[in-house]
Scaffold this active site. Structure first.
Site, PDB file in Angstrom:
ATOM      1  N   SER A 228       3.001   0.550  -0.238  1.00 13.89           N
ATOM      2  CA  SER A 228       1.706  -0.122  -0.061  1.00 13.89           C
ATOM      3  C   SER A 228       0.865  -0.407  -1.215  1.00 13.89           C
ATOM      4  O   SER A 228      -0.229  -1.025  -1.404  1.00 13.89           O
ATOM      5  CB  SER A 228       0.916   0.737   1.262  1.00 13.89           C
ATOM      6  OG  SER A 228       0.684   1.972   0.808  1.00 13.89           O
ATOM      7  N   HIS A 249       6.505  -4.492   3.289  1.00 11.70           N
ATOM      8  CA  HIS A 249       5.473  -3.373   3.670  1.00 11.70           C
ATOM      9  C   HIS A 249       5.218  -3.570   4.973  1.00 11.70           C
ATOM     10  O   HIS A 249       4.477  -4.328   5.578  1.00 11.70           O
ATOM     11  CB  HIS A 249       4.203  -3.860   2.933  1.00 11.70           C
ATOM     12  CG  HIS A 249       3.174  -3.007   3.143  1.00 11.70           C
ATOM     13  ND1 HIS A 249       1.582  -3.423   3.243  1.00 11.70           N
ATOM     14  CD2 HIS A 249       3.117  -1.592   3.495  1.00 11.70           C
ATOM     15  CE1 HIS A 249       0.902  -2.108   3.442  1.00 11.70           C
ATOM     16  NE2 HIS A 249       1.769  -1.169   3.717  1.00 11.70           N
ATOM     17  N   GLU A 261       4.300  -7.474   5.200  1.00  9.00           N
ATOM     18  CA  GLU A 261       3.911  -7.969   4.021  1.00  9.00           C
ATOM     19  C   GLU A 261       5.306  -8.242   3.053  1.00  9.00           C
ATOM     20  O   GLU A 261       5.916  -7.323   2.720  1.00  9.00           O
ATOM     21  CB  GLU A 261       2.696  -7.450   3.091  1.00  9.00           C
ATOM     22  CG  GLU A 261       1.538  -7.631   3.802  1.00  9.00           C
ATOM     23  CD  GLU A 261       0.393  -6.749   3.081  1.00  9.00           C
ATOM     24  OE1 GLU A 261      -0.927  -7.461   3.097  1.00  9.00           O
ATOM     25  OE2 GLU A 261       0.622  -5.830   2.720  1.00  9.00           O
ATOM     26  N   ASN A 299      -4.593  -4.580   1.984  1.00 10.23           N
ATOM     27  CA  ASN A 299      -5.440  -3.682   1.566  1.00 10.23           C
ATOM     28  C   ASN A 299      -6.276  -4.207   0.459  1.00 10.23           C
ATOM     29  O   ASN A 299      -7.440  -3.550   0.252  1.00 10.23           O
ATOM     30  CB  ASN A 299      -4.461  -2.424   0.842  1.00 10.23           C
ATOM     31  CG  ASN A 299      -3.820  -1.728   1.981  1.00 10.23           C
ATOM     32  OD1 ASN A 299      -4.089  -1.882   3.042  1.00 10.23           O
ATOM     33  ND2 ASN A 299      -2.822  -0.875   1.401  1.00 10.23           N
TER      34      ASN A 299
END
Length: 392
Positions: A228, A249, A261, A299
């Site tokens: 991540s 991800h 992702e 994120n």
């Protein structure tokens, strides 16, 4: 809901910079409108993605509120994105953009019949379960027989829970378990078509693993990492097949969360990218595309907002409970920022914020001192019984 967001000072303070970050991400062609919105909807459970939210609020109103904030703060993160200024001048919306991206579904350009998974933690176990339930043969590798057995036990428990809820039958459970092969030997991955790595977030450990997988796996096998936060290019460069290395991800818990992702480096073969996205669709996941940089989509948008919430509490004196309640009520987010920080873990949150600050060099991305203090004190969230809230 959007009118409430603008009228509520807490939501306005925290959410408008998040929207501005999303505009800049799109402006930089890092990800499409569709993928940015889908990432935040399926990765965070938000009712609407940031670019669609901008359209709902009104681009001019957001631009004006950000300009007012920037005039007072001088923080570059509050300065309206250039694209936002342009779109206001042109009278366009994000709904007008990227209409062609909704067209062709990705196809499997590589044959994927057997999947390997390296790791035995919660994320790895969830990924094994997802692939096995979707009809794939899965070979998973752990460091000890106990850890390998723990994966099978966790999957059995999950399947039994589904049976008790009437969502699965015993025959299907038997089929799923029959597709699992657990081992402590990496050499068992020699014939898999794709390997998903889900081990510790340590770049040295991951690059060692990828060099080993490159040696073990058959030619043409795709090597994927669930990282991540770490550079996927570093994993790729540890192999002799960088064109076959990609990021997948998954979000935790993998059997529940819909988002993956799909992260490409400059060397990733387009057919590997397309195959990975088609594979995600085959296991019931929503794939979004992005490039290899800190935070990816979710994120990079989520953690600056969480960091801002810590600063608002520490410097602005706004009570935690008041911030959490305002975000849930006025922004429509499923959790307030402090409740979410405690679920994610303040140590994990700090590490991600440090990565973002290191990559983007934005002063506004510097980790909030109170977040650093919480981690130093061992107040990591739910897993320690105390974080921003007390769970003792």
């Amino acid at each position: 809901m959007t009118s409430q967001l603008v009228s509520d000072p807490i939501s306005r303070t925290l959410v408008l910079p998040y929207l501005n970050h999303a505009v800049r991400m799109y402006e930089q062609s890092y990800a499409s409108r569709v993928d940015i919105d889908a990432a935040m909807r399926f990765g965070c459970g938000y009712p609407v993605g940031p670019l669609s939210m901008l359209d709902e609020i009104g681009l001019r109103e957001v631009r004006d509120l950000l300009a007012e904030r920037y005039a007072g703060s001088g923080d570059n993160l509050h300065k309206p994105a250039d694209l936002l200024e342009t779109m206001v001048a042109q009278g366009t919306t994000f709904a007008d953009a990227d209409t062609a991206l909704d067209a062709v579904a990705p196809a499997l350009r590589h044959t994927i019949a057997t999947v390997g998974v390296v790791g035995t933690g919660t994320m790895a176990s969830g990924i094994v379960e997802v692939f096995a339930k979707s009809g794939y043969q899965v070979v998973y590798v752990g460091r000890s027989d106990d850890k390998v057995g723990g994966v099978r036990a966790a999957i059995e428990k999950s399947l039994d829970k589904a049976i008790s809820r009437g969502k699965l039958d015993e025959a299907t459970k038997s089929d799923v378990l029959g597709r699992l092969t657990g081992t402590t030997q990496r050499s068992a991955l020699g014939d898999v078509d794709l390997v998903v790595e889900a081990i510790a977030e340590d770049l040295g450990i991951k690059t060692e693993l990828f060099a080993d997988l490159d040696r073990i796996c058959k030619p043409g096998a795709i090597l994927a990492t669930t990282t991540s936060s770490l550079p996927i290019a570093s994993c790729a460069n540890a192999t002799g097949r960088p064109e076959l290395v990609i990021g997948m991800h998954f979000f935790n818990p993998a059997p529940v969360m819909k988002l993956v992702e799909v992260v490409t480096t400059e060397l990733t073969d387009p057919e590997v990218d397309e195959t990975t996205k088609a594979l995600c669709a085959s296991i019931g996941k929503v794939a979004v595309s992005c490039g290899d940089r800190a935070g990816f989509i979710v994120n990079a948008l989520l953690f600056p907002y969480l960091n801002d919430a810590v600063t608002l509490h520490a410097d602005g004196g706004v009570p935690l409970a008041e911030i959490d309640a305002a975000i849930k009520e006025h922004a429509g987010f499923p959790m307030g920022p402090f409740a979410l920080l405690d679920v994610v873990g303040n140590d994990v949150s700090l590490a991600i914020q440090q990565e973002l600050f290191a990559e983007f060099k934005e002063p506004g991305f510097a980790p909030a001192p109170l977040l650093e203090q919480k981690v130093a004190a061992g107040h990591l969230g739910r897993k320690t019984g105390h974080g921003f809230h007390d769970y003792a």
